[in-house]
Motif scaffolding. Sequence first.
Motif, PDB file in Angstrom:
ATOM      1  N   GLY A 167     -14.233  80.694 -24.556  1.00  0.00           N
ATOM      2  CA  GLY A 167     -15.270  81.228 -24.066  1.00  0.00           C
ATOM      3  C   GLY A 167     -15.712  83.150 -23.362  1.00  0.00           C
ATOM      4  N   TYR A 168     -14.572  83.206 -22.906  1.00  0.00           N
ATOM      5  CA  TYR A 168     -13.761  84.687 -23.100  1.00  0.00           C
ATOM      6  C   TYR A 168     -14.615  85.774 -24.305  1.00  0.00           C
ATOM      7  N   VAL A 169     -13.768  85.276 -25.005  1.00  0.00           N
ATOM      8  CA  VAL A 169     -13.536  85.424 -26.267  1.00  0.00           C
ATOM      9  C   VAL A 169     -15.275  85.686 -26.558  1.00  0.00           C
ATOM     10  N   SER A 170     -16.098  84.678 -26.754  1.00  0.00           N
ATOM     11  CA  SER A 170     -17.104  84.176 -27.206  1.00  0.00           C
ATOM     12  C   SER A 170     -18.546  84.779 -26.279  1.00  0.00           C
ATOM     13  N   MET A 171     -18.402  84.764 -25.675  1.00  0.00           N
ATOM     14  CA  MET A 171     -19.031  86.023 -24.198  1.00  0.00           C
ATOM     15  C   MET A 171     -19.021  87.179 -24.583  1.00  0.00           C
ATOM     16  N   GLY A 172     -17.837  87.245 -24.698  1.00  0.00           N
ATOM     17  CA  GLY A 172     -17.422  89.073 -25.147  1.00  0.00           C
ATOM     18  C   GLY A 172     -17.886  90.024 -26.319  1.00  0.00           C
ATOM     19  N   GLN A 173     -18.248  88.739 -27.282  1.00  0.00           N
ATOM     20  CA  GLN A 173     -18.826  89.019 -28.875  1.00  0.00           C
ATOM     21  C   GLN A 173     -20.452  88.510 -29.024  1.00  0.00           C
ATOM     22  N   ILE A 174     -20.796  88.611 -27.689  1.00  0.00           N
ATOM     23  CA  ILE A 174     -21.994  88.271 -27.578  1.00  0.00           C
ATOM     24  C   ILE A 174     -23.062  89.729 -27.628  1.00  0.00           C
ATOM     25  N   PRO A 175     -22.282  91.116 -27.313  1.00  0.00           N
ATOM     26  CA  PRO A 175     -23.018  92.455 -27.235  1.00  0.00           C
ATOM     27  C   PRO A 175     -22.553  93.180 -29.395  1.00  0.00           C
ATOM     28  N   PHE A 176     -21.394  92.343 -29.687  1.00  0.00           N
ATOM     29  CA  PHE A 176     -20.598  92.538 -31.234  1.00  0.00           C
ATOM     30  C   PHE A 176     -21.800  92.349 -31.863  1.00  0.00           C
ATOM     31  N   VAL A 177     -23.301  90.529 -31.755  1.00  0.00           N
ATOM     32  CA  VAL A 177     -23.543  90.046 -32.797  1.00  0.00           C
ATOM     33  C   VAL A 177     -24.477  90.939 -32.817  1.00  0.00           C
ATOM     34  N   ARG A 178     -24.821  91.592 -31.115  1.00  0.00           N
ATOM     35  CA  ARG A 178     -26.278  92.639 -31.335  1.00  0.00           C
ATOM     36  C   ARG A 178     -25.978  93.515 -32.326  1.00  0.00           C
ATOM     37  N   SER A 179     -24.774  93.443 -31.807  1.00  0.00           N
ATOM     38  CA  SER A 179     -24.867  95.302 -33.223  1.00  0.00           C
ATOM     39  C   SER A 179     -24.949  94.576 -34.531  1.00  0.00           C
ATOM     40  N   SER A 180     -24.027  93.638 -34.715  1.00  0.00           N
ATOM     41  CA  SER A 180     -24.314  93.732 -35.834  1.00  0.00           C
ATOM     42  C   SER A 180     -25.291  93.211 -36.642  1.00  0.00           C
ATOM     43  N   MET A 181     -26.713  91.919 -35.863  1.00  0.00           N
ATOM     44  CA  MET A 181     -28.062  92.372 -36.065  1.00  0.00           C
ATOM     45  C   MET A 181     -28.416  93.993 -36.894  1.00  0.00           C
ATOM     46  N   ASN A 182     -27.859  94.719 -35.300  1.00  0.00           N
ATOM     47  CA  ASN A 182     -28.946  96.157 -35.785  1.00  0.00           C
ATOM     48  C   ASN A 182     -28.512  96.706 -36.816  1.00  0.00           C
ATOM     49  N   HIS A 183     -26.968  96.676 -37.227  1.00  0.00           N
ATOM     50  CA  HIS A 183     -26.714  97.347 -38.246  1.00  0.00           C
ATOM     51  C   HIS A 183     -27.323  96.504 -39.700  1.00  0.00           C
ATOM     52  N   ALA A 184     -27.560  95.458 -40.085  1.00  0.00           N
ATOM     53  CA  ALA A 184     -26.723  94.485 -41.388  1.00  0.00           C
ATOM     54  C   ALA A 184     -27.579  96.075 -42.362  1.00  0.00           C
ATOM     55  N   ASP A 185     -29.219  96.691 -42.020  1.00  0.00           N
ATOM     56  CA  ASP A 185     -29.889  97.062 -43.335  1.00  0.00           C
ATOM     57  C   ASP A 185     -28.585  98.510 -43.615  1.00  0.00           C
ATOM     58  N   GLY A 186     -27.352  98.839 -42.765  1.00  0.00           N
ATOM     59  CA  GLY A 186     -26.729  99.712 -43.091  1.00  0.00           C
ATOM     60  C   GLY A 186     -26.160  99.830 -44.180  1.00  0.00           C
ATOM     61  N   ILE A 187     -25.435  98.335 -44.514  1.00  0.00           N
ATOM     62  CA  ILE A 187     -24.675  97.720 -45.707  1.00  0.00           C
ATOM     63  C   ILE A 187     -24.821  98.256 -46.670  1.00  0.00           C
ATOM     64  N   THR A 188     -24.758  98.482 -47.627  1.00  0.00           N
ATOM     65  CA  THR A 188     -25.202  98.597 -49.707  1.00  0.00           C
ATOM     66  C   THR A 188     -25.181  97.372 -49.858  1.00  0.00           C
ATOM     67  N   ALA A 189     -23.892  96.516 -50.019  1.00  0.00           N
ATOM     68  CA  ALA A 189     -24.352  94.832 -50.466  1.00  0.00           C
ATOM     69  C   ALA A 189     -23.572  94.072 -49.698  1.00  0.00           C
ATOM     70  N   TYR A 190     -23.862  92.298 -49.419  1.00  0.00           N
ATOM     71  CA  TYR A 190     -23.067  91.747 -48.937  1.00  0.00           C
ATOM     72  C   TYR A 190     -22.607  90.822 -50.228  1.00  0.00           C
ATOM     73  N   HIS A 191     -21.681  90.133 -50.142  1.00  0.00           N
ATOM     74  CA  HIS A 191     -21.408  88.878 -51.170  1.00  0.00           C
ATOM     75  C   HIS A 191     -21.068  87.878 -49.788  1.00  0.00           C
ATOM     76  N   ALA A 192     -21.864  86.485 -50.457  1.00  0.00           N
ATOM     77  CA  ALA A 192     -21.741  85.758 -49.803  1.00  0.00           C
ATOM     78  C   ALA A 192     -20.490  84.138 -50.390  1.00  0.00           C
ATOM     79  N   LEU A 193     -20.508  83.365 -49.575  1.00  0.00           N
ATOM     80  CA  LEU A 193     -19.423  82.925 -50.520  1.00  0.00           C
ATOM     81  C   LEU A 193     -20.190  81.832 -51.340  1.00  0.00           C
ATOM     82  N   SER A 194     -21.514  80.998 -50.192  1.00  0.00           N
ATOM     83  CA  SER A 194     -22.176  79.861 -51.240  1.00  0.00           C
ATOM     84  C   SER A 194     -23.439  80.554 -51.075  1.00  0.00           C
ATOM     85  N   PRO A 195     -24.371  79.163 -51.500  1.00  0.00           N
ATOM     86  CA  PRO A 195     -25.651  79.628 -51.758  1.00  0.00           C
ATOM     87  C   PRO A 195     -26.395  79.444 -49.795  1.00  0.00           C
TER      88      PRO A 195
END
Length: 411
Positions: A167-195
């Motif tokens: 719970g502590y780890v996951s609660m602390g990752q809430i702002p990380f999720v927001r930051s990752s989604m806000n920066h999503a367009d700043g990555i050149t390309a993504y590799h997904a493991l599956s469709p």
Amino acid sequence: MSERLDVAFVPAECPGSDGTGATHSSTIYIERLSRRHDLTVYVSSQMDADDATLPAQDRVEYVLHDDLPKLPHPIFTKMDALHEESAALEGHDLVHSYSSAFIPVLAELEIPTLVTLNSYLPVCPKADMLYHGERKCSGPGPLKCAACVPTTAFKRRQGIEAELRQGYVSMGQIPFVRSSMNHADGITAYHALSPHLKDDYADLGFPEDSITVVPHFYDEEFHRPRPEPTELTEPISALYVGALQDIKGVETLVRALALLRRNDRDVELRIAGRGPLEDTLRELAADLGVEDAITWLGYVDHGELPDLYRSSDVFVYPGVIDEPFGRVMLEALATHTPIVSADVGSMDYIVGPAGTLFEPGNPESLAEAFETLRSDYAAHREAVSHQLKRFEPETVIDSFSSLYAGVVDST
């Protein structure tokens, strides 16, 4: 052959150490990719590199930030350590992070970047995309996630200490999720493991045109073909490999075993793995009268797994969440072991005609899928070789080299 590039590779945790599937995958990707490209591996991990067997050391340079503190929060201490290397990272042709935990760091770089989407961590603080642990989530939100995290931890019955820690780890990752989604367009390309992983991220606002699907390749240690059987004889040996926790659906497997035994099918199940639900599962097996049909193997060393798969007639995966990929499926296929799998994520893409699928969480559906596979077992075994070709190491690494070249050329 694509151009040899100078690549900064950021692994998941410390390569060569015991850890998650992503840690093991990072290890074998370093081994393979370093044969075609000049790799500098930037390790940012709470693990101790002295306890690991770092791969391909004669071909790879390592920059180690290991044994990092877990406080104030493990994900942010890792991000801070990698951020210290920003100037060095910009000296390469390309930065490829096999961990999806560094999107905010890589988005600030001025060179081509590639991020592997091998979990739901950038869009879910629990990394499973299950709302309240029960149904697929439509997307994150600070208040929504803050309510979901403790509810899910309680439902997973992992014990108070594990629940509080997670719970502590996951609660602390809430702002990380927001930051990752806000920066999503700043990555050149993504590799997904599956469709399905590509589709899920695109639905949540990640740039779909920038996401390329390249699957895992199988670990050659597991590539142990065997003669095709003329028929499947009883007792039938079934195998499960994985953690004993609720998201893995092992309870469904135990209940399905009882149904099969009730229908006079001589099935013997081996369970390799540990977890918080082991005692509960053992009690369930006793209540259903199948305790004598199950062998509890506990933790099995990675080097012993190939023979364990190869000595089994069927591999069963009863998970209830959309796994980003499911490396155990390739381990089974590489040993020519047909699969009975829950129909989650991209299991249809991975398993194909080499196995059968069932409705997750449904013991009756699992038992029916097992019967379907048993009734045409030779055909499913014969299909393994064809299905395995799409996951051959050289095929996948060719795709990666093409992806690398495309990312560099696009900027």
